[in-house]
Design a protein around this motif. Sequence first.
Motif: not given
Length: 216
Positions: A73-82, A91-100
């Motif tokens: 889930p992108t709502t938690r720390p993930h490779m793209m964010s960290e 464009q910014p990496y997407p974050v949301g409940a419907d984006v993994w």
Amino acid sequence: MFTIITPERRASHTDELDQMYRMRYRIVVGEWKWDIPGIDVGYDMDQFDTGETVYVIVRNDGGDIVATSRLNPTTRPHMMSELFSDYCNLQPYPVGADVWECSRFVTDRSMLADPVEDFQVRCRLGLGLTAYCLDNGISRLSWLTHQKFFNLVQRVWKTEPLGLPRRVGDNWAWIPAVSTIDEATFDRQLDRYRNAEAIVAANRAAPSEREAGRVA
């Protein structure tokens, strides 16, 4: 066709997960020469294999794991964010409940008989990822991939880059991207799986035809 291991099913699939981590190490470290901090020798389990991670696994006829990928889930720390947020310069990496996030898309080609089986296994892995997304309200997948694979994925998933290609050393250029997941995506993958022999034959013939044209 594929196995989906969710956090709730993990306790009953410990042997499969163990085999999967060892298979991943064999490919990403042994073949691809990745340097992954903090993992044990022979075992690719990193900081993004978490309690929320979902795995898709494909086996061959003998029961061996020949392909795998993971979803986070992108709502938690993930490779793209960290690790790769600076790659996203369009464009910014997407974050949301419907984006993994999809990562560790790995196949063991040494265990596949021929290019047709290789193609079918990758189709099965893609079908598993798509099926999980459709069943769980996930409309987009973010990922970081080689430019060559980015070009191939666009034939199946509606995909747009999050950043410009970025070359690391002598390796392929990497592209952060996001793909739309819908029923049409699943149908396209299923068609490609069913027509694997014809597609592989056409792909293998295309370079020869281009070379013949160049000589002529």
